[in-house]
Write an enzyme that holds these catalytic residues in place. Structure first.
Site, PDB file in Angstrom:
ATOM      1  N   ASP A  97     -11.096  -4.553   0.497  1.00 32.79           N
ATOM      2  CA  ASP A  97      -9.855  -4.982   1.116  1.00 32.79           C
ATOM      3  C   ASP A  97      -9.774  -6.492   0.911  1.00 32.79           C
ATOM      4  O   ASP A  97     -10.763  -7.144   0.568  1.00 32.79           O
ATOM      5  CB  ASP A  97      -9.793  -4.592   2.604  1.00 32.79           C
ATOM      6  CG  ASP A  97      -8.347  -4.554   3.107  1.00 32.79           C
ATOM      7  OD1 ASP A  97      -7.481  -5.205   2.473  1.00 32.79           O
ATOM      8  OD2 ASP A  97      -8.071  -3.898   4.125  1.00 32.79           O
TER       9      ASP A  97
HETATM   10  C1  BGC Z   1      -4.552  -4.518   3.979  1.00 34.92           C
HETATM   11  C2  BGC Z   1      -4.558  -3.586   2.793  1.00 34.92           C
HETATM   12  C3  BGC Z   1      -3.702  -4.123   1.689  1.00 34.92           C
HETATM   13  C4  BGC Z   1      -4.179  -5.516   1.320  1.00 34.92           C
HETATM   14  C5  BGC Z   1      -3.397  -6.157   0.195  1.00 34.92           C
HETATM   15  C6  BGC Z   1      -4.836  -5.937   3.573  1.00 34.92           C
HETATM   16  O1  BGC Z   1      -4.571  -6.798   4.610  1.00 34.92           O
HETATM   17  O2  BGC Z   1      -5.487  -4.102   4.937  1.00 34.92           O
HETATM   18  O3  BGC Z   1      -4.119  -2.327   3.201  1.00 34.92           O
HETATM   19  O4  BGC Z   1      -3.738  -3.261   0.589  1.00 34.92           O
HETATM   20  O5  BGC Z   1      -4.073  -6.341   2.462  1.00 34.92           O
HETATM   21  O6  BGC Z   1      -2.111  -6.473   0.586  1.00 34.92           O
END
Ligand code: BGC
Length: 747
Positions: free
Chosen positions: A277
């Protein structure tokens, strides 16, 4: 083709099966159909080529593959024909293009996408076929936008109704979760786009998500939090997995060897890529060796400072990480690129399509099956437009657009039909609409906050109504034959990075609902929201309640068609609506949100499992939802009395549409085991089947339950155990309304 063959072949594609002149025709069960969804495993045929390409790379080039080089790509190796891996959020539609080096939008005019219903809406449709439609459709959009990896689906279990991402995720039930996630992933990957299933795993709260250590027993992990990830990997063959922010049993999930190596790769045979993540990696050696392949995140202070960038280069040079370790991860990334045809056979790669009428129709079809009719005591619905001459349409959610918001879950779209627009277009000219906004919404940070730091307390909001707006709403209600009041929440109030602090309805809406109801008793309250709220007073005072979701580009049209009766509601709640927060398991056990760590004290008794086992009355149970028709279940029986471990049990039940309108019902099968060596939930969903039944008709509905599905996870032997003895199958149309029972024996 005779009628029966026609029906059966149609059933393989759709759940809508109606065989007019054969009242007891077999209906192919949704659960039967979903078991036929399997994804294509990653092919090993390119491995030799990959070895040779990686063999020609410098250490720097290999390391470039393993970390973010822009916000949503890694670094390619142009001289060897290795492109960047192009990734995009997210679960509700393909996110707009961002600057390479920041979160700011690029401002293009060709990146408008279809806004699809949020996860809670998709799961409320209880349809594996629609989940497949969703995946296929969004996958086509990802491809048309040039993506290799779609950062979706997001399907962490709903542990607390306060969870900020409840609207984005699917359900509190692991069986419903996995049954929908498999076809979703298969659909995405049919388009030569890798699904990135997220967030692996046990990421069930936003509060302290970047630091909290999640603790639970092994059985709970296996039975509740992992099944959908397991099936997404083992059955759907998802090509990538996103490592979550939080810790699990002491280790961050992106450096958690038990989760990434032992379970994901050794037990499940995952051959794909683990993507962190954004900003979820905290170490170099530990994270890489535990199994994270690609570190993604924010460009701060710079991509070259990422753990998997210069620090990795240094570690290899100093000999603390081997170059062979780097090669292993680089090869996985190339394997993904070959498997989505970004390398190798690129001419035959799917081209995809973006924001087409066909995709809007997909979004409509999902939305139309997701709306939940909670109450219709005086039959105000469907609206009788022959008698009704005027309708007051009240509430900010009649005109609000919900496609944006929620960080990665925002979608830039050209089409979002609001309920008011849809009603205006669909109501006959003879009906006057009296519109009033009713309440103002405001929910924004009080001060500038860093990404991931947002909490509910730090928000400025409105809790009181504007008296002039209430007067206007009351007047509109008084002069109209009937009122449709659109309330609920929005994508600022329910969002990633913060959990709600309580269940109360925001912006003073409860008082508005009471005032409008007092002015006109013929008030239909429509919620647009993605998570449970305290709606006790609304429930008590109003006869008619509808629940809709952040429901995509066509959400307004779908909702209007339900209100007008062109579509018969068939959505069912994918989670329990508690009477009060303290009744929900994580809160009843005082184990949310924790501080440094959180222990899931309710164990396997999550959602309705807790409510049923502890005899706590919910406001609305899991699986609940009315139709304009009524359905009766009769003659439930199993195909045999006794079964062996490898058998599949077929339960058949006659479902009669006893109403006057054709409609769909979700027949739900829960299992109960009275005598057991281990604690058992009073009921567990083990099958369901959504079927269309014509008014007055009866359909024979099959639900298949593999005996293995009845197993529990045994911590001592570290495996699944099917206990011998009797199991009771309880059939009904919610977790509470059980009307048929069948007992079977497992030898
Ligand atoms: C989220 C993810 C997301 C990523 C990129 C993170 O804060 O938890 O679900 O894909 O950001 O935007």
């Amino acid at each position: 083709m005779n009628n029966k063959i026609l029906c059966l072949s149609a059933a393989l594609i759709l759940t809508v099966v109606s065989c007019k002149d054969d009242k007891t025709a077999d209906v192919t069960a949704s659960t039967e159909t979903v078991n036929t969804y399997t994804g294509t495993p990653m092919s090993d045929e390119y491995d030799a080529k990959i070895d040779s390409i990686v063999g020609q790379m410098t250490l720097e080039e290999k390391i470039g593959l393993l970390h973010g080089y822009s916000m949503f790509t890694n670094e390619g190796v142009e001289r060897l024909g290795v492109p960047e891996v192009h990734m995009a959020d997210g679960p509700l539609g393909i996110r707009e293009e961002l600057q390479r080096m920041s979160w700011a939008p690029l401002g293009l005019d060709n990146d408008f996408a279809t806004y699809y219903p949020a996860g809670a809406g998709l799961s409320a449709a209880w349809s594996p076929e629609l989940a497949h439609t969703f995946g296929r459709s969004i996958g086509e959009e990802a491809r048309a936008r040039g993506k290799d990896v779609l950062l979706a689906p997001a399907f962490n279990i709903i542990r607390t109704p306060l969870g900020g991402r409840t609207y984005e995720y699917m359900t509190e039930d692991p069986f419903l979760n996995k049954t929908l996630i498999v076809p979703y992933v298969v659909g995405v990957q049919e388009n030569n786009v890798a699904a990135c299933i997220k967030h692996y795993a046990a990421n069930n709260q936003e509060t302290n998500r970047g630091t909290v250590d999640v603790l639970m027993d092994e059985r709970t992990l296996r039975e509740i939090y992992l099944p959908a990830f397991h099936d997404a990997v083992v059955k759907a063959n998802a090509y990538s997995v996103m490592g979550a922010y939080n810790k699990f049993r002491g280790d961050y999930l992106c450096e958690n060897r038990y989760m990434l190596q032992n379970i994901l790769r050794d037990e499940w045979g995952f051959k794909g890529v683990v993507i962190s993540d954004w900003d979820a990696v905290h170490t170099t050696k530990k994270a890489l060796e535990a199994g994270t392949d690609l570190e993604m995140g924010t460009n701060a202070p710079s991509f070259s400072e990422f753990w998997f960038a210069n620090p990795l280069l240094k570690a290899v040079k100093e000999g603390t990480v081997s170059e062979a370790e780097v090669d292993k991860h680089a090869k996985r990334i190339l394997k993904l690129l070959f498997n989505v045809k970004a390398m190798g056979n690129t001419d035959s790669r799917a081209k995809g399509s973006l924001a087409t009428e066909a995709h809007y129709k997909d979004a409509y079809n999902i939305a139309a099956e997701s709306v939940v009719l909670l109450k219709n005591n005086e039959n105000l619905l469907p609206l009788n437009t022959k008698e009704v001459k005027s309708i007051a349409v009240i509430g900010a959610n009649a005109t609000a657009k919900h496609s944006q918001g929620g960080f990665g879950a925002g979608v830039k779209t050209k089409r979002e039909v609001t309920p008011l627009e849809a009603l205006k277009a669909k109501l006959p000219q003879s009906v006057t609409i009296n519109y009033a906004e009713g309440y103002k919404t405001l929910f924004k940070p009080k001060k500038e906050m860093k990404f991931g730091e947002v909490t509910q307390e730090a928000k400025e909001t409105i809790t009181d109504l504007d008296p002039a707006m209430v007067t206007e709403a009351v007047e509109a209600a008084k002069k109209s034959d009937v009122v449709v009041l659109f309330v609920g929440a929005n994508r600022d109030y329910e969002t990633e990075a913060s959990d709600r602090i309580d269940l109360s309805l925001p912006f003073g809406q409860e008082k508005l609902i009471a005032a409008v109801k007092a002015a006109n008793p013929k008030t239909i309250v429509v919620f647009v929201a993605g998570a449970p709220y305290d709606i006790n007073s609304v429930e008590k005072e109003n006869s008619t309640i509808v629940w809709s979701w952040y429901n995509g580009s066509e959400g307004g049209n779908a909702l209007a068609d339900i209100l007008l009766g062109t579509v018969n509601p068939s959505g069912k709640l994918p989670w329990t609506m508690p009477k009060q927060l303290a009744d929900s398991p994580a809160h009843a056990t005082n184990s949310f949100p924790g501080t440094e760590s959180v222990t899931y004290k309710e164990g396997i008794l999550i959602g309705y499992r807790w409510f049923d086992t502890k005899n706590v009355e919910p406001l609305y149970p899991f699986g609940y939802g009315l139709s304009y028709s009524t359905f009766k279940l009769e003659n439930a029986k199993a195909d045999k009395k006794s079964y062996k471990e490898d058998d599949t049990i077929t339960v058949t039940v006659d479902v009669k549409n006893t109403g006057k309108q054709d409609g769909k019902e979700v027949v739900q099968l829960y299992v109960s085991k009275a005598e057991s060596a281990v604690e058992r939930a009073a009921k567990e969903l083990k099958g369901f089947n959504k079927v269309m039944i014509k008014a007055g008709n009866t359909e024979k509905v099959n639900i298949k339950v593999p005996v293995k599905e009845l197993a529990y996870y045994d911590e001592n032997s570290k495996g699944w155990v099917v206990e011998k003895g009797n199991y009771t199958f309880k059939l009904g149309n919610s977790s509470k309304n059980i009307t048929q029972e069948v007992t079977v024996n497992v030898e």
